[in-house]
Design a protein around this motif. Structure first.
Motif, PDB file in Angstrom:
ATOM      1  N   SER A 194       0.825   6.628   1.781  1.00 58.94           N
ATOM      2  CA  SER A 194      -0.392   7.400   1.524  1.00 58.94           C
ATOM      3  C   SER A 194      -1.612   6.506   1.339  1.00 58.94           C
ATOM      4  CB  SER A 194      -0.205   8.286   0.290  1.00 58.94           C
ATOM      5  OG  SER A 194       0.016   7.493  -0.872  1.00 58.94           O
ATOM      6  N   GLN A 195      -1.381   5.207   1.070  1.00 58.71           N
ATOM      7  CA  GLN A 195      -2.493   4.274   0.867  1.00 58.71           C
ATOM      8  C   GLN A 195      -2.944   3.618   2.171  1.00 58.71           C
ATOM      9  OE1 GLN A 195      -0.098   2.604  -2.684  1.00 58.71           O
ATOM     10  NE2 GLN A 195      -2.151   1.841  -3.063  1.00 58.71           N
ATOM     11  N   LEU A 196      -2.257   3.956   3.254  1.00 57.90           N
ATOM     12  CA  LEU A 196      -2.626   3.412   4.559  1.00 57.90           C
ATOM     13  C   LEU A 196      -3.627   4.328   5.245  1.00 57.90           C
ATOM     14  CD1 LEU A 196       0.916   2.407   5.874  1.00 57.90           C
ATOM     15  CD2 LEU A 196      -0.657   1.058   4.474  1.00 57.90           C
ATOM     16  N   SER A 197      -4.102   3.888   6.408  1.00 62.63           N
ATOM     17  CA  SER A 197      -4.995   4.733   7.192  1.00 62.63           C
ATOM     18  C   SER A 197      -4.292   6.031   7.561  1.00 62.63           C
ATOM     19  CB  SER A 197      -5.407   3.996   8.481  1.00 62.63           C
ATOM     20  OG  SER A 197      -6.094   4.869   9.354  1.00 62.63           O
ATOM     21  N   GLN A 198      -4.994   7.134   7.431  1.00 65.08           N
ATOM     22  CA  GLN A 198      -4.442   8.428   7.825  1.00 65.08           C
ATOM     23  C   GLN A 198      -4.964   8.856   9.199  1.00 65.08           C
ATOM     24  OE1 GLN A 198      -1.928   9.839   5.967  1.00 65.08           O
ATOM     25  NE2 GLN A 198      -2.179   7.822   5.012  1.00 65.08           N
ATOM     26  N   ASP A 199      -5.554   7.911   9.912  1.00 65.51           N
ATOM     27  CA  ASP A 199      -6.043   8.156  11.272  1.00 65.51           C
ATOM     28  C   ASP A 199      -4.874   8.624  12.144  1.00 65.51           C
ATOM     29  OD1 ASP A 199      -6.919   7.804  13.978  1.00 65.51           O
ATOM     30  OD2 ASP A 199      -8.466   6.435  13.270  1.00 65.51           O
ATOM     31  N   GLU A 200      -5.030   9.791  12.773  1.00 62.33           N
ATOM     32  CA  GLU A 200      -3.961  10.354  13.591  1.00 62.33           C
ATOM     33  C   GLU A 200      -3.579   9.434  14.747  1.00 62.33           C
ATOM     34  OE1 GLU A 200      -2.034  12.981  13.144  1.00 62.33           O
ATOM     35  OE2 GLU A 200      -3.022  13.337  11.223  1.00 62.33           O
ATOM     36  N   ASN A 201      -4.542   8.698  15.269  1.00 60.30           N
ATOM     37  CA  ASN A 201      -4.248   7.789  16.379  1.00 60.30           C
ATOM     38  C   ASN A 201      -3.314   6.664  15.950  1.00 60.30           C
ATOM     39  OD1 ASN A 201      -5.770   9.073  18.411  1.00 60.30           O
ATOM     40  ND2 ASN A 201      -7.660   8.171  17.601  1.00 60.30           N
ATOM     41  N   PHE A 202      -3.419   6.268  14.691  1.00 57.51           N
ATOM     42  CA  PHE A 202      -2.508   5.240  14.198  1.00 57.51           C
ATOM     43  C   PHE A 202      -1.074   5.761  14.201  1.00 57.51           C
ATOM     44  CE2 PHE A 202      -0.080   3.885  10.401  1.00 57.51           C
ATOM     45  CZ  PHE A 202       0.229   2.602  10.826  1.00 57.51           C
ATOM     46  N   TRP A 203      -0.886   6.950  13.670  1.00 59.05           N
ATOM     47  CA  TRP A 203       0.463   7.504  13.567  1.00 59.05           C
ATOM     48  C   TRP A 203       1.030   7.870  14.936  1.00 59.05           C
ATOM     49  CZ3 TRP A 203       2.783   6.461   9.252  1.00 59.05           C
ATOM     50  CH2 TRP A 203       2.013   6.254   8.113  1.00 59.05           C
ATOM     51  N   LYS A 204       0.161   8.183  15.887  1.00 62.27           N
ATOM     52  CA  LYS A 204       0.635   8.457  17.248  1.00 62.27           C
ATOM     53  C   LYS A 204       1.290   7.215  17.851  1.00 62.27           C
ATOM     54  CE  LYS A 204      -2.643  12.119  18.510  1.00 62.27           C
ATOM     55  NZ  LYS A 204      -3.819  12.473  19.355  1.00 62.27           N
ATOM     56  N   GLY A 205       0.841   6.053  17.389  1.00 63.72           N
ATOM     57  CA  GLY A 205       1.408   4.804  17.890  1.00 63.72           C
ATOM     58  C   GLY A 205       2.870   4.642  17.521  1.00 63.72           C
ATOM     59  N   CYS A 206       3.317   5.413  16.538  1.00 63.32           N
ATOM     60  CA  CYS A 206       4.722   5.339  16.109  1.00 63.32           C
ATOM     61  C   CYS A 206       5.641   6.208  16.969  1.00 63.32           C
ATOM     62  CB  CYS A 206       4.852   5.772  14.649  1.00 63.32           C
ATOM     63  SG  CYS A 206       4.055   4.654  13.465  1.00 63.32           S
ATOM     64  N   GLN A 239       5.643  10.067   4.689  1.00 69.82           N
ATOM     65  CA  GLN A 239       5.550   9.466   3.356  1.00 69.82           C
ATOM     66  C   GLN A 239       6.308   8.151   3.262  1.00 69.82           C
ATOM     67  OE1 GLN A 239       3.466  10.715   0.868  1.00 69.82           O
ATOM     68  NE2 GLN A 239       2.864  11.883   2.680  1.00 69.82           N
ATOM     69  N   ASN A 240       7.326   7.980   4.100  1.00 70.00           N
ATOM     70  CA  ASN A 240       8.063   6.718   4.157  1.00 70.00           C
ATOM     71  C   ASN A 240       8.944   6.713   5.397  1.00 70.00           C
ATOM     72  OD1 ASN A 240      10.879   7.767   3.361  1.00 70.00           O
ATOM     73  ND2 ASN A 240       9.597   8.450   1.641  1.00 70.00           N
ATOM     74  N   CYS A 241       9.472   5.547   5.710  1.00 62.46           N
ATOM     75  CA  CYS A 241      10.330   5.400   6.888  1.00 62.46           C
ATOM     76  C   CYS A 241      11.133   4.115   6.713  1.00 62.46           C
ATOM     77  CB  CYS A 241       9.490   5.378   8.168  1.00 62.46           C
ATOM     78  SG  CYS A 241      10.460   5.585   9.683  1.00 62.46           S
ATOM     79  N   MET A 242      11.582   3.521   7.812  1.00 59.16           N
ATOM     80  CA  MET A 242      12.359   2.291   7.734  1.00 59.16           C
ATOM     81  C   MET A 242      11.488   1.073   7.468  1.00 59.16           C
ATOM     82  SD  MET A 242      15.244   3.649   8.149  1.00 59.16           S
ATOM     83  CE  MET A 242      16.321   2.225   8.251  1.00 59.16           C
ATOM     84  N   CYS A 243      10.210   1.175   7.778  1.00 60.55           N
ATOM     85  CA  CYS A 243       9.283   0.056   7.581  1.00 60.55           C
ATOM     86  C   CYS A 243       8.752   0.009   6.145  1.00 60.55           C
ATOM     87  CB  CYS A 243       8.092   0.172   8.528  1.00 60.55           C
ATOM     88  SG  CYS A 243       8.456  -0.186  10.256  1.00 60.55           S
ATOM     89  N   SER A 257       6.629   6.043  19.955  1.00 62.55           N
ATOM     90  CA  SER A 257       7.574   5.333  20.822  1.00 62.55           C
ATOM     91  C   SER A 257       8.635   4.575  20.025  1.00 62.55           C
ATOM     92  CB  SER A 257       6.817   4.358  21.737  1.00 62.55           C
ATOM     93  OG  SER A 257       6.075   3.421  20.973  1.00 62.55           O
ATOM     94  N   CYS A 258       8.537   4.625  18.701  1.00 60.01           N
ATOM     95  CA  CYS A 258       9.518   3.950  17.842  1.00 60.01           C
ATOM     96  C   CYS A 258      10.790   4.794  17.733  1.00 60.01           C
ATOM     97  CB  CYS A 258       8.910   3.724  16.455  1.00 60.01           C
ATOM     98  SG  CYS A 258      10.058   3.031  15.254  1.00 60.01           S
ATOM     99  N   VAL A 259      11.939   4.152  17.686  1.00 58.48           N
ATOM    100  CA  VAL A 259      13.216   4.871  17.597  1.00 58.48           C
ATOM    101  C   VAL A 259      13.372   5.588  16.263  1.00 58.48           C
ATOM    102  CG1 VAL A 259      14.391   3.314  19.196  1.00 58.48           C
ATOM    103  CG2 VAL A 259      14.407   2.801  16.745  1.00 58.48           C
ATOM    104  N   ASN A 260      12.557   5.204  15.285  1.00 62.55           N
ATOM    105  CA  ASN A 260      12.646   5.820  13.960  1.00 62.55           C
ATOM    106  C   ASN A 260      11.593   6.903  13.735  1.00 62.55           C
ATOM    107  OD1 ASN A 260      14.765   4.059  13.096  1.00 62.55           O
ATOM    108  ND2 ASN A 260      13.238   2.455  12.789  1.00 62.55           N
ATOM    109  N   TYR A 261      10.931   7.324  14.800  1.00 61.19           N
ATOM    110  CA  TYR A 261       9.837   8.289  14.665  1.00 61.19           C
ATOM    111  C   TYR A 261      10.299   9.600  14.031  1.00 61.19           C
ATOM    112  CZ  TYR A 261       5.774  11.153  15.856  1.00 61.19           C
ATOM    113  OH  TYR A 261       4.672  11.981  15.792  1.00 61.19           O
ATOM    114  N   ASP A 262      11.487  10.077  14.399  1.00 61.00           N
ATOM    115  CA  ASP A 262      11.998  11.328  13.837  1.00 61.00           C
ATOM    116  C   ASP A 262      12.199  11.214  12.328  1.00 61.00           C
ATOM    117  OD1 ASP A 262      12.008  12.523  16.296  1.00 61.00           O
ATOM    118  OD2 ASP A 262      14.126  12.173  16.703  1.00 61.00           O
ATOM    119  N   ILE A 263      12.610  10.032  11.877  1.00 57.00           N
ATOM    120  CA  ILE A 263      12.777   9.800  10.437  1.00 57.00           C
ATOM    121  C   ILE A 263      11.425   9.880   9.740  1.00 57.00           C
ATOM    122  CG2 ILE A 263      13.476   8.123   8.673  1.00 57.00           C
ATOM    123  CD1 ILE A 263      15.464   6.990  10.678  1.00 57.00           C
ATOM    124  N   LEU A 264      10.433   9.243  10.341  1.00 59.97           N
ATOM    125  CA  LEU A 264       9.079   9.250   9.787  1.00 59.97           C
ATOM    126  C   LEU A 264       8.566  10.679   9.627  1.00 59.97           C
ATOM    127  CD1 LEU A 264       6.393   7.704   9.059  1.00 59.97           C
ATOM    128  CD2 LEU A 264       5.813   7.893  11.487  1.00 59.97           C
TER     129      LEU A 264
END
Length: 223
Positions: free
Chosen positions: A140-152, A167-171, A154-161
């Motif tokens: 929640s303390q990171l950028s909430q820019d939608e374009n940033f999260w769209k970058g995730c 709110q959290n993920c593997m990273c 292609s990550c294999v953990n996107y469904d977890i995110l």
């Protein structure tokens, strides 16, 4: 192999030819680690070089050795140092740390007021970030820019995110806040000044006490 065998510099037009090699190694490395990665195209990486927002490491023989680039989010309020990668043949030479320090310096120069953040699963990167002054934070303390999260995506953990409401993920999220660091430094200086003032007062009292002893001794001797 020594870190002095490499040149670490801000990438430019002369380095665009390495873009394909860099993105290929990013993907290959992620597969080996079994972790996710936000994929980038060669054109995207090349554009970062042309904008002066990337750092590249080259062996003294001209071979590509490592890379990292800068991304900005929320209209420059947040900066991320992304895509850190080292050529496998040059690992264990301290390049990752040297590149991170260089791109951090570039980020602070270009965006002195921005918060610098990162998401990583690598313990080595977390350690380097800590040395630079990053601290673990919540998503929640990171950028909430939608374009940033769209970058995730292609990550294999996107469904977890997404299942966790971003709110959290593997990273692990880490953040360098220049305002917070400035406040910490000001507080540190205040404490130093306070200690110095206290020492000055103690020294003054000791001098006065010594002066009084000397005066009394003189009076006694001449009584």
């Amino acid at each position: 192999m020594h870190i002095n065998d490499f040149n670490i510099l801000v990438a430019g037009v002369q380095h665009v030819g390495f873009a394909q090699t860099i993105v290929d190694e990013m993907e290959a490395s992620a597969k080996v680690r079994g972790t996710g990665i936000a994929k980038r195209s060669p054109e995207y990486v090349a554009n970062k070089m042309l904008e002066g927002k990337a750092v590249i490491a080259l062996h003294k023989d001209g071979t590509w050795a490592g890379f990292c680039y800068i991304e900005t989010w929320s209209h420059g309020e947040f900066v991320a140092n992304s895509g850190l990668i080292v050529n496998p043949i040059y690992r264990k030479a301290g390049l990752a740390k040297a590149i991170k320090f260089k791109v951090f310096e570039l980020s602070r120069t270009k965006y002195p007021d921005a918060k610098i953040f990162g998401l990583t699963t690598g313990l080595a990167v977390m350690k380097i970030n800590s040395e630079l002054g990053y601290e673990p934070v919540t998503y929640s303390q990171l950028s909430q820019d939608e374009n940033f999260w769209k970058g995730c995506q292609s990550c294999v953990n996107y469904d977890i995110l997404m299942s966790k409401g971003r709110q959290n993920c593997m990273c692990t999220a880490m953040l360098y806040d220049p305002e917070e660091k400035k406040a910490q430094e000001e507080e540190r200086l205040k404490k130093i000044t306070k200690k110095a003032t206290l020492l000055e007062r103690i020294e003054a009292k000791l001098r006065n006490s010594l002066k009084m002893v000397t005066v009394n001794l003189f009076r006694t001797q001449n009584a």
